[in-house]
Design an enzyme around this catalytic site. Structure first.
Site, short mmCIF file in Angstrom:
data_model
loop_
_atom_site.label_atom_id
_atom_site.label_comp_id
_atom_site.label_asym_id
_atom_site.label_seq_id
_atom_site.Cartn_x
_atom_site.Cartn_y
_atom_site.Cartn_z
N GLY A 107 0.80 -1.22 0.00
CA GLY A 107 0.00 0.00 0.00
C GLY A 107 0.82 1.26 0.00
NE ARG A 108 2.62 1.95 5.38
CZ ARG A 108 3.45 2.06 6.41
NH1 ARG A 108 4.31 3.05 6.46
NH2 ARG A 108 3.42 1.19 7.39
N GLY A 140 -0.50 6.27 1.44
CA GLY A 140 0.73 5.70 0.90
C GLY A 140 2.00 6.26 1.51
NE ARG A 190 10.21 -2.53 3.33
CZ ARG A 190 9.16 -2.94 4.02
NH1 ARG A 190 9.23 -3.07 5.33
NH2 ARG A 190 8.04 -3.25 3.40
NE ARG A 197 5.33 -8.05 2.11
CZ ARG A 197 5.55 -7.21 3.11
NH1 ARG A 197 5.05 -7.46 4.29
NH2 ARG A 197 6.27 -6.12 2.93
CG ASP A 266 -0.21 -8.73 6.01
OD1 ASP A 266 -0.94 -9.24 6.86
OD2 ASP A 266 0.13 -7.52 6.04
CG ASP A 276 6.29 -5.31 6.79
OD1 ASP A 276 6.99 -4.56 6.10
OD2 ASP A 276 5.36 -5.98 6.32
#
Length: 510
Positions: A107-108, A140, A190, A197, A266, A276
């Site tokens: 989403g971002r 986002g 990153r 995932r 996810d 994440d």
């Protein structure tokens, strides 16, 4: 190292991003992703930069001092990186807090592409670079505080030896972003060998697309698990390997008191990486039921629940892979093999955790009562709110012959007599070890960190960064590069947290 004063002197990075290769994610086709440009941010500035992560990509450490670098990794001029470095966002689904959430996706986050250096390929991803088709009405964007947290913890975990994605840099902007309150935007870069995932497989399972599940699995096997290609059932072999890696990862987390906070499917890496970094936390006062995520009202992702959740998430992955493991047939033998592969998590986790704990306690031999000794220690720490990191670090100072040095540990426990009772058992256990106290202390200090990224430390860095003072981000990065070393100049970073630290709250908001 040279300093590049302007863009014309900057090393040519237009060839840094490799042409998409036949086994790259982008080669799988648009069922898996959507191409789109990053959304620019105004007046970007550098907040943090990891020279070690840059070296993985073959980047000069001085590169970050050039304004062009900042523009590129702010998402403002990605089209200049290379004609074929066309950003894309991937689609995935998943279970969030145990509930099927349907389609999710990046989403971002935007993948810039891959960079190969010294025969290793890394995917490079911008986080916070604007909305994508998978943003679900979100903006986002990422904010300064969450980006600093991810940047620092990615690098901290790496230096602790924990499998993790890495962080190249954080770029900030005064662009306002609304969360619970108005904050400012940031973009984190990153890198990882893969960002695939569990949720990627769940997505195509939900779409009833076994062909795409197989296509994705083939990609993962070819790139990251080539040994599985020789197995009688490559997809079952893949699941077995992911299960074992995940078990090892969870054992490592538990051994250092790390809580992820959002172990949704996810947010689980197919490579067994920590991925994440949101409302994570290293436990200060130990509590089996410690919850680091203020949004986790039911405690689903509490410290002691993490291994159980990992097992549950692997069961979701197994279900998503089942159509290609059993080739569409309901074969009881195959189902039994899948269950056995899943249950191997429990055995592997227990073994890996036991091994790590023996190391943390300076034990070289196995003894039938070791599990009881470990359980007794955790129970005593829990009942007395002992600091997790300092307890294990201070245990290296314990003498195996007398109790004169016990104060450094017992002072961390509310009930010192309870601690002394455990130390008595520990000393008895040490009596059957062959190495001396000095040798044991050296070994223990190699696995028990002195410095971890406590929430109050990163909060201090965030508050300074809000005032455009990024020195604490850099200082923390320096400290966390050597978490096991004795460094008198950094002693302040190894102290018990201040009283105000207990009131800090970290949620899923970012």
């Amino acid at each position: 190292m040279p300093f590049y004063s302007n863009a014309s002197e900057l090393p040519d990075l237009t060839n840094a991003f490799a042409q998409p290769l036949p086994d790259s994610l982008v080669s799988l086709g648009t069922d898996f992703y959507t191409r789109l440009p990053a959304a620019p941010i105004p007046a970007p500035y550098l907040i943090g930069f990891s020279e070690e992560a840059a070296a993985l990509l073959g980047f000069d450490a001085q590169l970050a001092r050039n304004p062009a670098f900042i523009e590129w990794f702010a998402g403002n001029q990605t089209h200049l990186l290379a004609p074929h470095a066309q950003p894309f966002a991937t689609v995935y689904s998943g279970h969030q807090f145990g509930v099927w959430a349907g389609q999710l996706g990046d989403g971002r986050a935007l993948m810039l592409g891959e960079i190969e250096h010294q025969h290793t390929r890394y995917e490079v991803q911008l986080k916070g670079a604007g909305p994508t088709p998978y943003a679900r009405m979100g903006d986002g964007r990422a904010v300064l505080r969450s980006s600093i947290r991810e940047f620092l913890c990615s690098e901290a975990m790496h230096h602790l030896g924990v499998p993790t994605t890495r962080a190249l840099c954080v770029i900030g902007s005064d662009l306002p972003v609304r969360r619970e309150q108005i904050e400012t935007a940031a973009v984190a870069t990153r890198i990882a060998p893969s960002f695939v995932r569990f949720g990627h497989f769940e997505h195509f399972y939900a779409c009833n697309r076994a062909d795409l599940i197989a296509q994705l699995a083939d990609h993962v096997i070819a790139r990251h698990y080539p040994e599985c290609q020789e197995a009688a059932n490559p997809y079952l072999a893949l699941f077995k390997e992911v299960t074992l890696r995940t078990a090892d990862l969870l054992a490592h987390w538990q051994s250092i008191g790390f809580c992820h906070g959002v172990m949704n499917t996810d947010n689980m890496s197919i490579l067994g990486l920590t991925i994440d970094y949101g409302p994570y936390g290293f436990i200060d006062e130990f509590n089996f039921n410690h919850i680091c995520n203020h949004s986790d009202h039911a405690g689903r992702y509490a410290y002691q629940q993490q291994p159980h959740v990992a097992y549950w998430n692997l069961a979701c992955l197994a279900r998503a892979l089942l159509p290609i493991i059993d080739k569409g047939q309901i074969d009881p033998c195959t189902l039994e093999e899948v269950q056995q592969a899943l249950d191997a998590f429990k055995t592997r986790f227990a073994e890996a955790f036991r091994t790590r704990m023996r190391s943390k306690l300076g034990l070289t031999h196995t003894h039938e009562d070791d599990d009881k000794l470990i359980e007794h220690l955790f129970k005593t720490m829990h009942e007395n709110h002992a600091d997790f990191t300092l307890t294990f670090r201070q245990l290296a100072q314990i003498s195996s012959h007398h109790s004169k040095s016990d104060t450094s540990v017992s002072a961390l426990f509310a009930d010192r007599s309870a601690c002394q009772a455990w130390l008595c058992d520990y000393r008895t256990r040490l009596s059957i070890e062959s190495r001396d106290d000095i040798e044991r202390a050296v070994a223990m200090n190699r696995v028990n960190p002195k410095y971890v990224l406590r929430n109050y430390l990163v909060e201090n860095a965030i508050q300074r960064a809000k005032q455009k003072d990024f020195s604490e981000v850099e200082q923390l990065l320096n400290v966390l590069r050597h978490p096991f070393d004795e460094a008198p100049k950094y002693q302040a970073y190894a102290q018990l947290p201040p009283s105000w630290a207990s009131s800090l709250e970290v949620s899923c908001s970012s």
